[in-house]
Write an enzyme that holds these catalytic residues in place. Structure first.
Site, PDB file in Angstrom:
ATOM      1  N   GLY A  22     -59.784  53.420 -12.048  1.00 35.94           N
ATOM      2  CA  GLY A  22     -60.774  52.714 -11.250  1.00 35.94           C
ATOM      3  C   GLY A  22     -61.504  51.691 -12.081  1.00 35.94           C
ATOM      4  O   GLY A  22     -61.328  51.587 -13.298  1.00 35.94           O
ATOM      5  N   GLY A  24     -65.482  49.537 -12.299  1.00 40.10           N
ATOM      6  CA  GLY A  24     -66.841  49.335 -11.814  1.00 40.10           C
ATOM      7  C   GLY A  24     -67.368  47.984 -12.228  1.00 40.10           C
ATOM      8  O   GLY A  24     -66.614  47.104 -12.649  1.00 40.10           O
ATOM      9  N   GLY A  25     -68.671  47.813 -12.118  1.00 37.99           N
ATOM     10  CA  GLY A  25     -69.268  46.523 -12.412  1.00 37.99           C
ATOM     11  C   GLY A  25     -69.134  46.111 -13.859  1.00 37.99           C
ATOM     12  O   GLY A  25     -68.908  44.937 -14.161  1.00 37.99           O
ATOM     13  N   VAL A  29     -61.997  52.432 -15.922  1.00 35.83           N
ATOM     14  CA  VAL A  29     -61.681  53.813 -16.248  1.00 35.83           C
ATOM     15  C   VAL A  29     -60.163  53.984 -16.196  1.00 35.83           C
ATOM     16  O   VAL A  29     -59.518  53.583 -15.220  1.00 35.83           O
ATOM     17  CB  VAL A  29     -62.362  54.800 -15.281  1.00 35.83           C
ATOM     18  CG1 VAL A  29     -62.054  56.234 -15.687  1.00 35.83           C
ATOM     19  CG2 VAL A  29     -63.866  54.571 -15.259  1.00 35.83           C
ATOM     20  N   LYS A  44     -63.526  55.750 -20.227  1.00 36.86           N
ATOM     21  CA  LYS A  44     -64.326  54.664 -19.646  1.00 36.86           C
ATOM     22  C   LYS A  44     -64.492  53.590 -20.707  1.00 36.86           C
ATOM     23  O   LYS A  44     -65.000  53.860 -21.805  1.00 36.86           O
ATOM     24  CB  LYS A  44     -65.680  55.207 -19.199  1.00 36.86           C
ATOM     25  CG  LYS A  44     -66.540  54.206 -18.447  1.00 36.86           C
ATOM     26  CD  LYS A  44     -67.781  54.914 -17.906  1.00 36.86           C
ATOM     27  CE  LYS A  44     -68.628  53.981 -17.055  1.00 36.86           C
ATOM     28  NZ  LYS A  44     -69.793  54.697 -16.482  1.00 36.86           N
ATOM     29  N   ARG A 137     -80.935  58.788 -11.355  1.00 34.66           N
ATOM     30  CA  ARG A 137     -81.196  57.486 -10.712  1.00 34.66           C
ATOM     31  C   ARG A 137     -80.034  56.927  -9.897  1.00 34.66           C
ATOM     32  O   ARG A 137     -80.191  55.879  -9.265  1.00 34.66           O
ATOM     33  CB  ARG A 137     -81.596  56.427 -11.746  1.00 34.66           C
ATOM     34  CG  ARG A 137     -82.923  56.677 -12.444  1.00 34.66           C
ATOM     35  CD  ARG A 137     -83.155  55.624 -13.498  1.00 34.66           C
ATOM     36  NE  ARG A 137     -84.467  55.712 -14.108  1.00 34.66           N
ATOM     37  CZ  ARG A 137     -84.809  55.122 -15.234  1.00 34.66           C
ATOM     38  NH1 ARG A 137     -83.926  54.388 -15.867  1.00 34.66           N
ATOM     39  NH2 ARG A 137     -86.020  55.254 -15.730  1.00 34.66           N
ATOM     40  N   ASN A 143     -70.166  59.082  -7.327  1.00 35.12           N
ATOM     41  CA  ASN A 143     -70.448  59.599  -8.665  1.00 35.12           C
ATOM     42  C   ASN A 143     -70.284  61.116  -8.750  1.00 35.12           C
ATOM     43  O   ASN A 143     -70.781  61.740  -9.681  1.00 35.12           O
ATOM     44  CB  ASN A 143     -71.856  59.199  -9.115  1.00 35.12           C
ATOM     45  CG  ASN A 143     -71.920  57.734  -9.505  1.00 35.12           C
ATOM     46  OD1 ASN A 143     -70.894  57.111  -9.767  1.00 35.12           O
ATOM     47  ND2 ASN A 143     -73.117  57.190  -9.536  1.00 35.12           N
ATOM     48  N   ASP A 156     -71.419  59.349 -14.263  1.00 38.55           N
ATOM     49  CA  ASP A 156     -72.036  58.025 -14.244  1.00 38.55           C
ATOM     50  C   ASP A 156     -73.547  58.099 -14.459  1.00 38.55           C
ATOM     51  O   ASP A 156     -74.335  57.767 -13.578  1.00 38.55           O
ATOM     52  CB  ASP A 156     -71.716  57.289 -12.941  1.00 38.55           C
ATOM     53  CG  ASP A 156     -71.798  55.772 -13.130  1.00 38.55           C
ATOM     54  OD1 ASP A 156     -72.316  55.342 -14.179  1.00 38.55           O
ATOM     55  OD2 ASP A 156     -71.362  55.041 -12.233  1.00 38.55           O
TER      56      ASP A 156
END
Length: 495
Positions: A22, A24-25, A29, A44, A137, A143, A156
């Site tokens: 995958g 992300g921003g 990964v 990651k 957060r 996640n 995450d």
């Protein structure tokens, strides 16, 4: 170690690249195979493009945070991390096969039992992080990974951090809007234990429905459209017939607009979920947290030899036990080791006459209360409901005056009709003479301020031009003046 181009898996000593997992921003990964001992691992890797010192700092903090919490069974374990000479970095973690919970929720309908179990397990992980001074957060379905044995793994921690004081601020905090509470979205807080509780509840709602709580299927679900709904719109019902009212209420409570109105800790939310497990006769899920000395421990026990022992993680109410007056006087012969909580040298061996009279008075009150309860029980209108102990469809509230019969919160629905939208609703415990308070507006955010109309028949049609959005919510009212809470807002377009 060679420099890797963006999106290209790096060469890592002792690991063999297998496939991408995958992106992300700011990181990709990949699946690797560790050679000694041989096992799959997830790696990651920071993207080089757009890499800033702030992103690198967050990445390092994520590695340290996850390593600090690595012993928890529901937090993804970190094996190692390394910063590279060219400014990049990678993180080697335990591998969880796809899909994550976000993907699963899209593909299939998760059972209420599984959602409750997952919620307690994730609350255990979140509570453990909080006790270590760490706020996640970014709790959300994507996640949460699932091991091959079905256990969730919270991951995450990229924007996680220590709990901040009221005068502290972190400019680098990012959020995932659909699962974030109003105070974080509007900059009133950088997040605390109560904001993680909100996000966890929003995650459970998502798992039950397949989408985030304030998302409108087919509507505008951009961040700018979601934020005012999250701030002003009541938490919608899941719409699932198999979701108990107690779970709907708990999720609504945990997603309250004001932080002070929510469960104040993740373990409080976990205990509420446990109570619903018990209510539904599901297997009990233990809460696993860090104890005061920093060691992982089970916060409750599933093997209680004596069924009369109180459960420390459940709030319960028991019927009073009727005790004879003689039992109010302790007998040293009958119980020579009784612990009164007072030093034996200063504690008299018998109860004074005043205490005995007080005990008799308590006994009389208990007996009178039992008699009143029995009379009320036998005088009910529905002997079947009374004998089975089934919960009433509406609540009663008394304060020394007349008893008020509170209707259940209705579930609203609707359909497009020529010239407008026809809204209908349903609720348990319909009473003769019930009427309804309806408010409708052209947007979800405007509904709470809309004019209230009294409606006595269903459906209720709101005129609207073809394609015009109409949003409405309804409350049930009774002749005695009692009224339910307003339903969730329902938005449709006119035909």
């Amino acid at each position: 170690m060679t420099r890797a181009a963006p999106g290209t898996p790096p060469e890592i000593p002792g690991l063999v690249y297998r496939q991408p997992l995958g992106s992300g921003g700011y990181a990709d990964v990949f699946l690797y195979e560790q050679q000694q001992p041989r096992m799959p691992v997830a790696v990651k890797v920071l993207k080089r493009e757009g890499l800033t010192p702030s992103i690198l700092r967050q990445f390092v903090e994520e590695a340290n945070t996850m390593a600090q919490l690595a012993d928890h069974p529901y937090i993804v374990q970190v094996f190692r991390s390394e910063q590279l000479a060219d400014g990049g970095a990678y993180l080697v973690m335990k591998y969880y096969p796809p899909p994550n919970l976000a993907t699963r929720a899209k593909r299939e309908r998760l059972s209420v039992e599984e959602v409750l179990r997952t919620g307690i397990q994730l609350a255990s992980a979140v509570e453990t992080a909080h006790r270590a001074g760490i706020i996640h957060r970014d709790v959300k379905p994507a996640n949460v990974l699932i091991s091959q044995y079905g256990a969730p793994g919270l991951t995450d921690f990229g924007i996680a951090g220590r709990a901040l004081g009221p005068e502290e601020h972190d400019e680098d905090v990012g959020v995932s809007v659909p699962w974030s509470p109003p105070e974080v979205l509007y900059g009133q807080s950088n997040g605390d234990a109560r904001s993680d509780v909100y996000s966890l509840a929003a995650t459970l709602w998502h798992l039950l429905v397949g989408r985030s709580p304030f998302e409108q299927p087919g509507g505008d679900n951009s961040a700018y459209a979601l934020m005012p709904r999250i701030r002003a719109t009541p938490v919608p019902q899941t719409g699932r017939a198999d979701v108990p009212v107690s779970l709907e209420r708990l999720l609504g409570h945990a997603m309250a607009k004001k932080p002070d109105a929510r469960p104040q800790t993740a373990i409080d939310l976990a205990r509420g979920l446990q109570a619903i497990e018990q209510e539904q006769r599901f297997a009990r899920t233990p809460i696993v947290v860090l104890d005061e000395s920093g060691h992982t421990t089970v916060a409750d026990s599933t093997s209680r030899a004596d069924p009369e022992e109180p459960d420390p993680d459940r709030t319960s109410v028991r019927a009073p036990r009727v005790t004879s007056p003689q039992a109010l006087t302790p007998s040293p012969a009958a119980n020579p080791t009784a612990d009164t909580g007072v030093d034996d040298e200063t504690q008299p061996a018998t109860i004074s006459g005043g205490a005995l009279l007080a005990g008799v008075g308590v006994l009389v009150l208990i007996l009178v209360g039992a008699l009143v309860w029995a009379v009320g029980f036998r005088g009910g209108d529905d002997p079947t409901e009374a004998s089975t102990g089934a919960p009433s469809a509406s609540a009663t509230v008394g304060g020394g005056g007349p008893v008020v019969d509170l209707p259940e919160q209705p579930l609203i629905d609707g359909r497009t009709v020529p010239g407008g939208v026809a809204f209908t609703w349903q609720y348990a415990g319909v009473r003769k003479g019930d009427y309804y308070r309806v408010r409708a507006a052209a947007s979800e955010a405007a509904v709470p301020e809309a004019q209230v109309l009294t409606v006595r028949a269903l459906p209720h049609t709101v005129k609207a031009a073809n394609g015009q959005v109409v949003c409405a919510q309804v409350a049930v009212a009774r002749a005695a003046g009692a009224s339910s809470a307003y339903s969730a807002v329902k938005c449709l377009t006119g035909g």
